[in-house]
Enzyme design. Structure first.
Site, PDB file in Angstrom:
ATOM      1  N   CYS A  42       1.241  -1.108  -0.081  1.00 11.50           N
ATOM      2  CA  CYS A  42       0.185   0.128  -0.037  1.00 11.50           C
ATOM      3  C   CYS A  42       0.792   1.610  -0.047  1.00 11.50           C
ATOM      4  CB  CYS A  42      -0.649   0.042   0.730  1.00 11.50           C
ATOM      5  SG  CYS A  42      -1.155   1.353   2.363  1.00 11.50           S
ATOM      6  N   CYS A  45       1.593   3.227   2.953  1.00 10.15           N
ATOM      7  CA  CYS A  45       1.907   3.015   4.077  1.00 10.15           C
ATOM      8  C   CYS A  45       3.375   2.910   3.509  1.00 10.15           C
ATOM      9  CB  CYS A  45       1.774   0.881   4.049  1.00 10.15           C
ATOM     10  SG  CYS A  45      -0.374   0.694   4.638  1.00 10.15           S
ATOM     11  N   TRP A 383      35.632   2.355  10.922  1.00  6.47           N
ATOM     12  CA  TRP A 383      34.787   3.787  11.820  1.00  6.47           C
ATOM     13  C   TRP A 383      35.786   5.242  10.590  1.00  6.47           C
ATOM     14  CZ3 TRP A 383      29.953   4.104  10.088  1.00  6.47           C
ATOM     15  CH2 TRP A 383      28.522   3.360  10.653  1.00  6.47           C
ATOM     16  N   HIS A 387      35.919   8.299   8.270  1.00  2.00           N
ATOM     17  CA  HIS A 387      35.353   9.189   8.457  1.00  2.00           C
ATOM     18  C   HIS A 387      36.500  10.065   7.394  1.00  2.00           C
ATOM     19  CE1 HIS A 387      31.725   9.346  10.160  1.00  2.00           C
ATOM     20  NE2 HIS A 387      32.082   8.173  11.182  1.00  2.00           N
ATOM     21  N   HIS A 424      23.431  -4.951   8.634  1.00  2.00           N
ATOM     22  CA  HIS A 424      22.711  -2.972   8.246  1.00  2.00           C
ATOM     23  C   HIS A 424      22.974  -1.760   7.601  1.00  2.00           C
ATOM     24  CE1 HIS A 424      21.508   0.213  10.889  1.00  2.00           C
ATOM     25  NE2 HIS A 424      20.287  -0.142  11.016  1.00  2.00           N
ATOM     26  N   SER A 448      25.788  11.421   9.069  1.00  2.00           N
ATOM     27  CA  SER A 448      25.422  10.949   9.415  1.00  2.00           C
ATOM     28  C   SER A 448      24.291   9.283   9.363  1.00  2.00           C
ATOM     29  CB  SER A 448      23.323  11.581   8.466  1.00  2.00           C
ATOM     30  OG  SER A 448      23.628  10.544   7.273  1.00  2.00           O
ATOM     31  N   VAL A 453      23.513   4.725  13.223  1.00  2.00           N
ATOM     32  CA  VAL A 453      23.707   2.851  14.576  1.00  2.00           C
ATOM     33  C   VAL A 453      24.250   3.627  15.527  1.00  2.00           C
ATOM     34  CG1 VAL A 453      25.658   1.836  14.328  1.00  2.00           C
ATOM     35  CG2 VAL A 453      25.355   2.871  12.228  1.00  2.00           C
ATOM     36  N   ASN A 454      24.902   4.843  16.329  1.00  2.00           N
ATOM     37  CA  ASN A 454      25.031   5.385  16.902  1.00  2.00           C
ATOM     38  C   ASN A 454      23.279   5.225  17.819  1.00  2.00           C
ATOM     39  OD1 ASN A 454      27.232   6.009  17.031  1.00  2.00           O
ATOM     40  ND2 ASN A 454      27.264   7.657  16.915  1.00  2.00           N
ATOM     41  N   LYS A 469      27.488   6.189  23.467  1.00  2.00           N
ATOM     42  CA  LYS A 469      26.550   6.707  22.225  1.00  2.00           C
ATOM     43  C   LYS A 469      25.642   7.941  22.561  1.00  2.00           C
ATOM     44  CE  LYS A 469      28.149   2.892  19.737  1.00  2.00           C
ATOM     45  NZ  LYS A 469      29.886   2.077  20.742  1.00  2.00           N
ATOM     46  N   TRP A 472      26.437  12.945  17.010  1.00  2.00           N
ATOM     47  CA  TRP A 472      28.137  13.398  17.468  1.00  2.00           C
ATOM     48  C   TRP A 472      27.572  14.610  16.139  1.00  2.00           C
ATOM     49  CZ3 TRP A 472      31.613  13.550  14.191  1.00  2.00           C
ATOM     50  CH2 TRP A 472      33.179  14.068  14.736  1.00  2.00           C
TER      51      TRP A 472
HETATM   52  P1  FAD Z   1      32.070   4.178  17.376  1.00  2.00           P
HETATM   53  O1  FAD Z   1      30.545   4.594  17.161  1.00  2.00           O
HETATM   54  O2  FAD Z   1      33.037   3.119  16.518  1.00  2.00           O
HETATM   55  O3  FAD Z   1      33.051   5.522  16.824  1.00  2.00           O
HETATM   56  C1  FAD Z   1      34.089   5.466  16.716  1.00  2.00           C
HETATM   57  C2  FAD Z   1      34.186   7.293  16.817  1.00  2.00           C
HETATM   58  O4  FAD Z   1      33.967   8.029  15.308  1.00  2.00           O
HETATM   59  C3  FAD Z   1      33.844   7.994  17.890  1.00  2.00           C
HETATM   60  O5  FAD Z   1      34.659   7.792  19.814  1.00  2.00           O
HETATM   61  C4  FAD Z   1      33.786   9.227  17.872  1.00  2.00           C
HETATM   62  O6  FAD Z   1      34.896  10.111  18.376  1.00  2.00           O
HETATM   63  C5  FAD Z   1      33.078   9.503  16.027  1.00  2.00           C
HETATM   64  N1  FAD Z   1      32.007   9.735  16.413  1.00  2.00           N
HETATM   65  C6  FAD Z   1      31.060   9.114  16.478  1.00  2.00           C
HETATM   66  N2  FAD Z   1      29.629   9.202  16.090  1.00  2.00           N
HETATM   67  C7  FAD Z   1      30.408   9.959  14.915  1.00  2.00           C
HETATM   68  C8  FAD Z   1      29.662  10.178  14.013  1.00  2.00           C
HETATM   69  N3  FAD Z   1      28.455  10.353  13.517  1.00  2.00           N
HETATM   70  N4  FAD Z   1      30.020  10.671  12.126  1.00  2.00           N
HETATM   71  C9  FAD Z   1      31.172  10.676  12.706  1.00  2.00           C
HETATM   72  N5  FAD Z   1      31.948  10.363  13.813  1.00  2.00           N
HETATM   73  C10 FAD Z   1      31.559   9.561  15.014  1.00  2.00           C
HETATM   74  N6  FAD Z   1      27.166  -2.329  16.259  1.00  2.00           N
HETATM   75  C11 FAD Z   1      25.876  -3.371  16.617  1.00  2.00           C
HETATM   76  O7  FAD Z   1      25.907  -3.332  18.697  1.00  2.00           O
HETATM   77  N7  FAD Z   1      25.717  -3.011  16.529  1.00  2.00           N
HETATM   78  C12 FAD Z   1      25.308  -2.888  14.613  1.00  2.00           C
HETATM   79  O8  FAD Z   1      24.429  -2.553  13.678  1.00  2.00           O
HETATM   80  C13 FAD Z   1      26.548  -1.958  14.150  1.00  2.00           C
HETATM   81  N8  FAD Z   1      26.537  -1.807  13.114  1.00  2.00           N
HETATM   82  C14 FAD Z   1      27.853  -1.430  12.677  1.00  2.00           C
HETATM   83  C15 FAD Z   1      28.541  -1.092  11.889  1.00  2.00           C
HETATM   84  C16 FAD Z   1      29.569  -0.810  11.044  1.00  2.00           C
HETATM   85  C17 FAD Z   1      30.320  -0.370   9.784  1.00  2.00           C
HETATM   86  C18 FAD Z   1      29.971  -0.626  11.457  1.00  2.00           C
HETATM   87  C19 FAD Z   1      32.364  -0.211  11.431  1.00  2.00           C
HETATM   88  C20 FAD Z   1      30.484  -0.759  13.709  1.00  2.00           C
HETATM   89  C21 FAD Z   1      29.505  -1.321  13.590  1.00  2.00           C
HETATM   90  N9  FAD Z   1      29.012  -1.580  15.180  1.00  2.00           N
HETATM   91  C22 FAD Z   1      27.694  -1.928  15.515  1.00  2.00           C
HETATM   92  C23 FAD Z   1      29.974  -1.009  15.932  1.00  2.00           C
HETATM   93  C24 FAD Z   1      29.875   0.175  16.291  1.00  2.00           C
HETATM   94  O9  FAD Z   1      29.401   0.846  15.546  1.00  2.00           O
HETATM   95  C25 FAD Z   1      30.777   0.428  17.417  1.00  2.00           C
HETATM   96  O10 FAD Z   1      31.714   0.882  16.399  1.00  2.00           O
HETATM   97  C26 FAD Z   1      31.472  -0.362  18.312  1.00  2.00           C
HETATM   98  O11 FAD Z   1      30.053  -0.184  19.459  1.00  2.00           O
HETATM   99  C27 FAD Z   1      31.886   0.835  19.273  1.00  2.00           C
HETATM  100  O12 FAD Z   1      31.951   2.054  19.185  1.00  2.00           O
HETATM  101  P2  FAD Z   1      32.545   3.667  20.332  1.00  2.00           P
HETATM  102  O13 FAD Z   1      32.169   3.686  21.652  1.00  2.00           O
HETATM  103  O14 FAD Z   1      33.868   3.435  19.991  1.00  2.00           O
HETATM  104  O15 FAD Z   1      32.498   4.095  19.099  1.00  2.00           O
END
Ligand code: FAD
Length: 516
Positions: A42, A45, A383, A387, A424, A448, A453-454, A469, A472
């Site tokens: 739909c 939806c 990550w 970036h 994801h 974004s 993910v955060n 998380k 950010w």
């Molecule tokens: P991270 O999220 O790893 O970020 C690292 C650093 O990047 C942060 O310390 C900050 O300085 C900076 N940062 C934070 N947010 C942003 C932003 N929006 N833009 C730019 N810089 C930023 N974990 C799960 O549990 N489920 C998932 O589905 C999942 N999917 C993921 C997908 C991918 C592609 C990747 C690479 C990782 C994924 N993870 C997932 C892991 C999770 O996202 C984190 O990497 C992990 O939990 C470690 O978190 P962290 O606190 O070190 O920060």
């Protein structure tokens, strides 16, 4: 994989209902549940689905009190289920009270609006009119009074009481109350501007505004960039002593040292470290990739693209760049459709070449250190690496704006060890990667999606309590990045976010061994 192709997946923070799980979710649940009955074919939806997904992200913290669910009535196996709830038009949204009986068909919920704030306010209205029994996780939402505040700390075992002064029509107080429901040591109450004694006593002149009341009897104004929901919630979740329920309080640095068995390297949280980028490359190329003894077909394409963007855009030390160049050339000249990991590894370790060519071995995390060995580190590093690459592609004038993101998508798809993460990420890429057509858009896209993910993983077991998380960059890191829409909703100022990202991840601001 999903049983059928509905519009939602559990990673949207939405319960995907089926005959198998409908009972535990809708019947006798301790949370109220908003449920969308839809048909995946739909048009309305489909148009509503991004709104419902944003709503789920927006009120993720409210889940123990009110959760979101959805059921695809177009799926053969759900036909009876939908008929049982007398669903005839799509989408139909219904509100199920906590502890609903098996024969309850829910209360009508007006979902005609595509505005997340309006829907959120309607949810609060429903909660306020909730019949007994009240969902146990839901804090009181009615305005508080001088009398309640006077005796508050006698009956509540918390360190902080946050009082949000506001007009009767404002929803901010109730929203922040719900945003904080999964946090311990803090309670939130709304105070109406008509509560004259308190308003006079604290000389409150701005509505909304937030005051902290401590057990010692002191009042102080909560300092925020802007007087609005997200700023209050962000600041309150970070007050000293406030922790996510069920999580141990953040460990102090002295204790961290013992947990990882490595010396803790002090670092600046608002900087990027070369050691993390090199460690991420080491781990991806020497550990993650090593799980694939033979790399062929699509995987080989992914590896080629990964090495190619690293060679073009990684702002590394000369030795590392030399190594990347040589591996890249060998991969491009490799005409077969497969390569053994062993061969690749020989190129990488570069045993028989000159000495100014090497990718350092081992992991040395700095900005990506975790408080225990299994947190942060590699996913944080990868990550950060991507970036940096999107920013470098913009700064050094790449030719294809999607090149880095496409390489990341392929790498994650072929090799990233966390398969749920990969799936994801793939969904997000399929949704919108094709719309990226400038280098700035690529930088912002990754930012974004990382925030998505955060949002999704905040509070998960994989969250390091020392590194919660957040969306950010935080208001402290980039005050100008945050603003408000006319309706009081948070708004990112992308014109500010972009230069922030370009500066934060630029090669000149990456800290190397010498300046750490
Ligand atoms: P991270 O999220 O790893 O970020 C690292 C650093 O990047 C942060 O310390 C900050 O300085 C900076 N940062 C934070 N947010 C942003 C932003 N929006 N833009 C730019 N810089 C930023 N974990 C799960 O549990 N489920 C998932 O589905 C999942 N999917 C993921 C997908 C991918 C592609 C990747 C690479 C990782 C994924 N993870 C997932 C892991 C999770 O996202 C984190 O990497 C992990 O939990 C470690 O978190 P962290 O606190 O070190 O920060």
């Amino acid at each position: 994989s999903p049983v059928h192709a509905g519009l939602y997946t559990p990673s949207d923070q939405i319960f995907v209902l089926s005959p198998q799980n409908v009972e535990p979710v809708l019947v006798n649940s301790t949370a109220a549940v908003l449920t969308e009955f839809y048909a995946s074919w739909c048009g309305h939806c489909i148009a509503f689905s991004p709104v419902y997904r944003s709503l789920a992200r927006d009120i993720r913290e409210w889940k123990p009190a009110v959760a979101l669910a959805a059921v695809d009535c177009a799926a053969e196996e759900n036909r009876k289920l939908c008929a049982g709830y007398s669903i005839r038009a799509y989408p139909t949204v219904k509100f199920f009270h906590a502890y609903s009986k098996a024969d309850s068909t829910g209360k009508a919920f007006k979902a005609s609006s595509h505005d997340v704030a309006t829907l959120r306010h309607r949810i609060i209205d429903k909660l306020e009119n909730h019949q007994e029994p009240w969902p146990p996780a839901c804090p009181p939402l009615e305005p508080t009074s001088q009398a309640e505040i006077d005796s508050f700390f006698e009956t509540n075992n918390v360190q902080h009481l946050a009082l949000i002064f506001e007009d009767s029509k404002s929803y901010v107080g109730r929203e922040v109350t719900l945003d904080l429901l999964q946090f311990e040591n803090v309670a939130v109450r709304r105070v109406l501007s008509s509560e004259e004694t308190l308003v006079k006593k604290l000389e409150v002149t701005e509505f909304p505004s937030c005051y902290l009341y401590s057990a010692g009897g002191n009042f102080s104004r909560l300092r925020v960039n802007m007087e609005a929901r997200v700023f209050y919630s962000y600041a309150l979740q970070r007050l000293p002593g406030v922790v996510r329920s069920g999580k141990p309080p953040p460990v102090k640095v002295a204790v961290l040292r013992n947990n990882t068995g490595e010396p803790w390297r002090p670092f600046n949280r608002s900087r990027v470290y070369m050691a993390d980028l090199e460690s991420a490359m080491h781990y991806s190329l020497r550990v993650e990739l090593a799980a694939h003894t033979l790399i062929r077909g699509e995987e080989l394409t992914s590896l080629r693209k990964y090495i190619s963007v690293l060679t073009k855009f990684f702002p590394g030390r000369l030795v590392v760049m030399n190594l990347l160049k040589s591996v890249n050339t060998r991969l491009q000249n490799h005409t077969e459709n497969e390569i053994s990991y062993e061969t690749f590894r020989e190129w990488l370790d570069n045993k028989d070449q000159s000495l100014d060519t090497a990718l350092p071995e081992g992991e040395r995390w700095v900005g990506c250190q975790g408080s225990v060995p299994y947190l942060r580190r590699y996913p944080c590093g990868i990550w950060t690496l991507f970036h940096v690459l999107t920013v470098q592609a913009k700064n050094t004038g790449g030719t294809d704006p999607q090149e880095v993101l496409s390489a990341m998508r392929n790498y994650v798809q072929s090799f990233f060890g966390c398969r749920d993460c990969a799936e994801h990420f793939q969904t997000m890429a399929t949704e919108s990667l094709s719309e990226v057509n400038t280098f700035s858009a690529a930088v912002l896209w990754l930012w974004s999606r990382h925030n998505r993910v955060n949002n999704r993983v905040a509070g998960a077991l994989s969250e390091d309590p020392n590194f919660p998380k957040i969306q950010w960059p935080s208001p402290e890191m980039c005050p100008g990045c945050h603003s408000l829409k006319e309706n009081g909703e948070h708004r990112w100022i992308q014109d500010q976010v972009l230069p922030f990202l370009l500066a934060h991840f630029s090669s000149s601001s990456i800290l190397t061994g010498a300046d750490q």
